[in-house]
Design a protein around this motif. Sequence first.
Motif, PDB file in Angstrom:
ATOM      1  N   MET A   1       0.811  -1.212   0.000  1.00 17.59           N
ATOM      2  CA  MET A   1       0.000   0.000   0.000  1.00 17.59           C
ATOM      3  C   MET A   1       0.853   1.274   0.000  1.00 17.59           C
ATOM      4  SD  MET A   1      -2.909   1.181   2.747  1.00 17.59           S
ATOM      5  CE  MET A   1      -3.927  -0.236   2.332  1.00 17.59           C
ATOM      6  N   ILE A   2       1.981   1.253   0.706  1.00 14.13           N
ATOM      7  CA  ILE A   2       2.751   2.487   0.887  1.00 14.13           C
ATOM      8  C   ILE A   2       4.007   2.548   0.030  1.00 14.13           C
ATOM      9  CG2 ILE A   2       1.917   2.697   3.248  1.00 14.13           C
ATOM     10  CD1 ILE A   2       4.609   1.718   4.253  1.00 14.13           C
ATOM     11  N   ARG A   3       4.246   1.495  -0.750  1.00 17.14           N
ATOM     12  CA  ARG A   3       5.510   1.423  -1.499  1.00 17.14           C
ATOM     13  C   ARG A   3       5.754   2.651  -2.378  1.00 17.14           C
ATOM     14  NH1 ARG A   3       5.064  -3.331  -2.935  1.00 17.14           N
ATOM     15  NH2 ARG A   3       6.629  -4.310  -1.580  1.00 17.14           N
ATOM     16  N   GLY A   4       4.711   3.180  -2.981  1.00 17.40           N
ATOM     17  CA  GLY A   4       4.888   4.308  -3.891  1.00 17.40           C
ATOM     18  C   GLY A   4       4.796   5.672  -3.240  1.00 17.40           C
ATOM     19  N   GLU A   5       4.624   5.701  -1.921  1.00 16.86           N
ATOM     20  CA  GLU A   5       4.477   6.980  -1.229  1.00 16.86           C
ATOM     21  C   GLU A   5       5.829   7.622  -0.937  1.00 16.86           C
ATOM     22  OE1 GLU A   5       1.642   8.330  -0.948  1.00 16.86           O
ATOM     23  OE2 GLU A   5       0.504   6.562  -1.595  1.00 16.86           O
ATOM     24  N   HIS A   6       5.776   8.911  -0.614  1.00 18.20           N
ATOM     25  CA  HIS A   6       6.996   9.644  -0.269  1.00 18.20           C
ATOM     26  C   HIS A   6       7.607   9.032   0.995  1.00 18.20           C
ATOM     27  CE1 HIS A   6       9.533  12.953   1.167  1.00 18.20           C
ATOM     28  NE2 HIS A   6       9.508  13.414  -0.082  1.00 18.20           N
ATOM     29  N   PRO A   7       8.952   8.970   1.085  1.00 19.13           N
ATOM     30  CA  PRO A   7       9.613   8.389   2.266  1.00 19.13           C
ATOM     31  C   PRO A   7       9.146   8.985   3.587  1.00 19.13           C
ATOM     32  CG  PRO A   7      11.219   8.702   0.536  1.00 19.13           C
ATOM     33  CD  PRO A   7       9.935   9.322   0.037  1.00 19.13           C
ATOM     34  N   GLN A   8       8.763  10.274   3.594  1.00 19.35           N
ATOM     35  CA  GLN A   8       8.280  10.887   4.835  1.00 19.35           C
ATOM     36  C   GLN A   8       6.946  10.278   5.255  1.00 19.35           C
ATOM     37  OE1 GLN A   8      10.017  12.743   6.659  1.00 19.35           O
ATOM     38  NE2 GLN A   8       8.659  13.767   8.104  1.00 19.35           N
ATOM     39  N   VAL A   9       6.093  10.017   4.286  1.00 15.62           N
ATOM     40  CA  VAL A   9       4.809   9.374   4.572  1.00 15.62           C
ATOM     41  C   VAL A   9       5.042   7.959   5.090  1.00 15.62           C
ATOM     42  CG1 VAL A   9       2.672   8.512   3.546  1.00 15.62           C
ATOM     43  CG2 VAL A   9       3.545  10.762   2.884  1.00 15.62           C
ATOM     44  N   VAL A  10       5.948   7.256   4.431  1.00 18.29           N
ATOM     45  CA  VAL A  10       6.274   5.886   4.851  1.00 18.29           C
ATOM     46  C   VAL A  10       6.829   5.888   6.273  1.00 18.29           C
ATOM     47  CG1 VAL A  10       7.689   3.860   4.373  1.00 18.29           C
ATOM     48  CG2 VAL A  10       6.706   5.157   2.481  1.00 18.29           C
ATOM     49  N   ALA A  11       7.679   6.867   6.588  1.00 20.42           N
ATOM     50  CA  ALA A  11       8.282   6.949   7.922  1.00 20.42           C
ATOM     51  C   ALA A  11       7.219   7.162   8.990  1.00 20.42           C
ATOM     52  CB  ALA A  11       9.305   8.086   7.965  1.00 20.42           C
ATOM     53  N   ILE A  12       6.263   8.034   8.730  1.00 18.18           N
ATOM     54  CA  ILE A  12       5.200   8.284   9.707  1.00 18.18           C
ATOM     55  C   ILE A  12       4.367   7.031   9.921  1.00 18.18           C
ATOM     56  CG2 ILE A  12       3.111   9.615  10.172  1.00 18.18           C
ATOM     57  CD1 ILE A  12       4.389  11.926   8.597  1.00 18.18           C
ATOM     58  N   ILE A  13       4.057   6.340   8.833  1.00 23.37           N
ATOM     59  CA  ILE A  13       3.254   5.124   8.945  1.00 23.37           C
ATOM     60  C   ILE A  13       4.001   4.055   9.733  1.00 23.37           C
ATOM     61  CG2 ILE A  13       2.323   3.186   7.615  1.00 23.37           C
ATOM     62  CD1 ILE A  13       1.396   5.232   5.532  1.00 23.37           C
ATOM     63  N   LEU A  14       5.310   3.885   9.477  1.00 23.60           N
ATOM     64  CA  LEU A  14       6.086   2.914  10.249  1.00 23.60           C
ATOM     65  C   LEU A  14       6.085   3.269  11.732  1.00 23.60           C
ATOM     66  CD1 LEU A  14       9.275   1.974   8.181  1.00 23.60           C
ATOM     67  CD2 LEU A  14       7.066   0.839   8.293  1.00 23.60           C
ATOM     68  N   SER A  15       6.101   4.556  12.033  1.00 22.06           N
ATOM     69  CA  SER A  15       6.109   5.000  13.420  1.00 22.06           C
ATOM     70  C   SER A  15       4.785   4.706  14.124  1.00 22.06           C
ATOM     71  CB  SER A  15       6.405   6.499  13.505  1.00 22.06           C
ATOM     72  OG  SER A  15       7.683   6.795  12.995  1.00 22.06           O
ATOM     73  N   LEU A  16       3.710   4.578  13.339  1.00 20.19           N
ATOM     74  CA  LEU A  16       2.401   4.282  13.913  1.00 20.19           C
ATOM     75  C   LEU A  16       2.239   2.800  14.231  1.00 20.19           C
ATOM     76  CD1 LEU A  16       0.200   6.439  11.506  1.00 20.19           C
ATOM     77  CD2 LEU A  16       0.458   6.825  13.956  1.00 20.19           C
ATOM     78  N   LEU A  17       3.069   1.966  13.605  1.00 16.17           N
ATOM     79  CA  LEU A  17       2.926   0.518  13.743  1.00 16.17           C
ATOM     80  C   LEU A  17       3.676  -0.005  14.953  1.00 16.17           C
ATOM     81  CD1 LEU A  17       3.586  -0.461  10.012  1.00 16.17           C
ATOM     82  CD2 LEU A  17       1.359  -0.265  11.132  1.00 16.17           C
ATOM     83  N   GLU A  18       3.313  -1.209  15.393  1.00 14.13           N
ATOM     84  CA  GLU A  18       4.115  -1.914  16.381  1.00 14.13           C
ATOM     85  C   GLU A  18       5.496  -2.157  15.777  1.00 14.13           C
ATOM     86  OE1 GLU A  18       3.387  -2.820  19.425  1.00 14.13           O
ATOM     87  OE2 GLU A  18       1.306  -2.146  19.431  1.00 14.13           O
ATOM     88  N   SER A  19       6.530  -2.105  16.612  1.00 21.44           N
ATOM     89  CA  SER A  19       7.901  -2.213  16.099  1.00 21.44           C
ATOM     90  C   SER A  19       8.125  -3.492  15.304  1.00 21.44           C
ATOM     91  CB  SER A  19       8.905  -2.152  17.260  1.00 21.44           C
ATOM     92  OG  SER A  19       8.788  -0.938  17.957  1.00 21.44           O
ATOM     93  N   GLU A  20       7.543  -4.619  15.781  1.00 27.18           N
ATOM     94  CA  GLU A  20       7.726  -5.882  15.083  1.00 27.18           C
ATOM     95  C   GLU A  20       7.149  -5.829  13.678  1.00 27.18           C
ATOM     96  OE1 GLU A  20       6.440  -5.454  18.023  1.00 27.18           O
ATOM     97  OE2 GLU A  20       7.265  -6.860  19.496  1.00 27.18           O
TER      98      GLU A  20
END
Length: 337
Positions: free
Chosen positions: A128-147
């Motif tokens: 879903m996020i592969r084509g998004e800007h790295p900043q968007v991807v970074a925020i989404i990763l920060s919302l997820l559980e670390s695992e």
Amino acid sequence: MTDKLRAELAGITSTQRAAVLMLLLGEEQAAEIIKYLSPKEVQALGAAMVQVANFSQEAVNYVLDEFVDHLKNQNNVSIGGADYVEKVMRLALGDDKAASVLGRIMPGQGTKGLDILSWMDARGIADMIRGEHPQVVAIILSLLESEVAADVLNYLPPDTRAEVIQRVASLDTVQPSAMAELEAIMKQQFSKNASAQSSSFGGIQAAAKIMNLTKTALEASIMNGLNDIDPDLMLKIQDNMFTFENLVSVDNKGIQVLMRAVEPDMLMMALKNASEPCQARFFDNMSERARGMFRDDMEAKGPQRMADVEDAQKQIMRKARKLSDSGELILGGADFV
């Protein structure tokens, strides 16, 4: 309570008690409750429902009676309403996390588009996020559980991973406008009651937690790329990936390798503020005579500045990582979170 019932209920958890009640409710009512739970809660409750499925009727009756008695002891003040729930959530979780939880459980508040990420697998999120800007991807990763974030990172294009981790580590707050943009990406709109405050996400510790859970080969590739982008930031993330206290999990051979690689004065400084288990990890790998001399010398140094102690610990951890990279000791990577 009979001895048989006491044995059956020995060690029953609160989650299992809840599971018994869920099984008594029936499918529709149980489903209505489950939809308000987080993914982790659903998983835990589901497992507990399987565990208690064979409870005797006597045990089920006891749990139900216990629940009814608990309700009878409640009063209007202790039960409270929406205001009470909101206050409890904010006191327990802080404003940002409470807003997310309240958005799911309070009447009239819809589920945010980003909340659906909690129910998706890592590959689906990455797609879903592969084509998004790295900043968007970074925020989404920060919302997820670390695992989950670590698994998502594995599915992202190799040439973007280092930049994404750099941006996770550099995050501090995310403005409502940026969150609204993310909601649009997820094809959803903000709830009308969404908080207008800035939200805290990411940071060096978040990046370190994600990196702790990546595979060794992937970690090396990302950290090398990050070193090319921002060497100072790479070191800060590295410092937070493994703390000095984590060394209690290194085997005796590894501790001995590390002790030979660092100066005794630096080790004395690092152990000054270490926990007893951590100190014991090193002391146990010294001879009785050497241990006595080391302790005497360490005590003779007297009190030390915390900054100097932390610096010594960080230098030792950097040395440990180099030894780990060369295969001379095993730090244990994903075990340290």
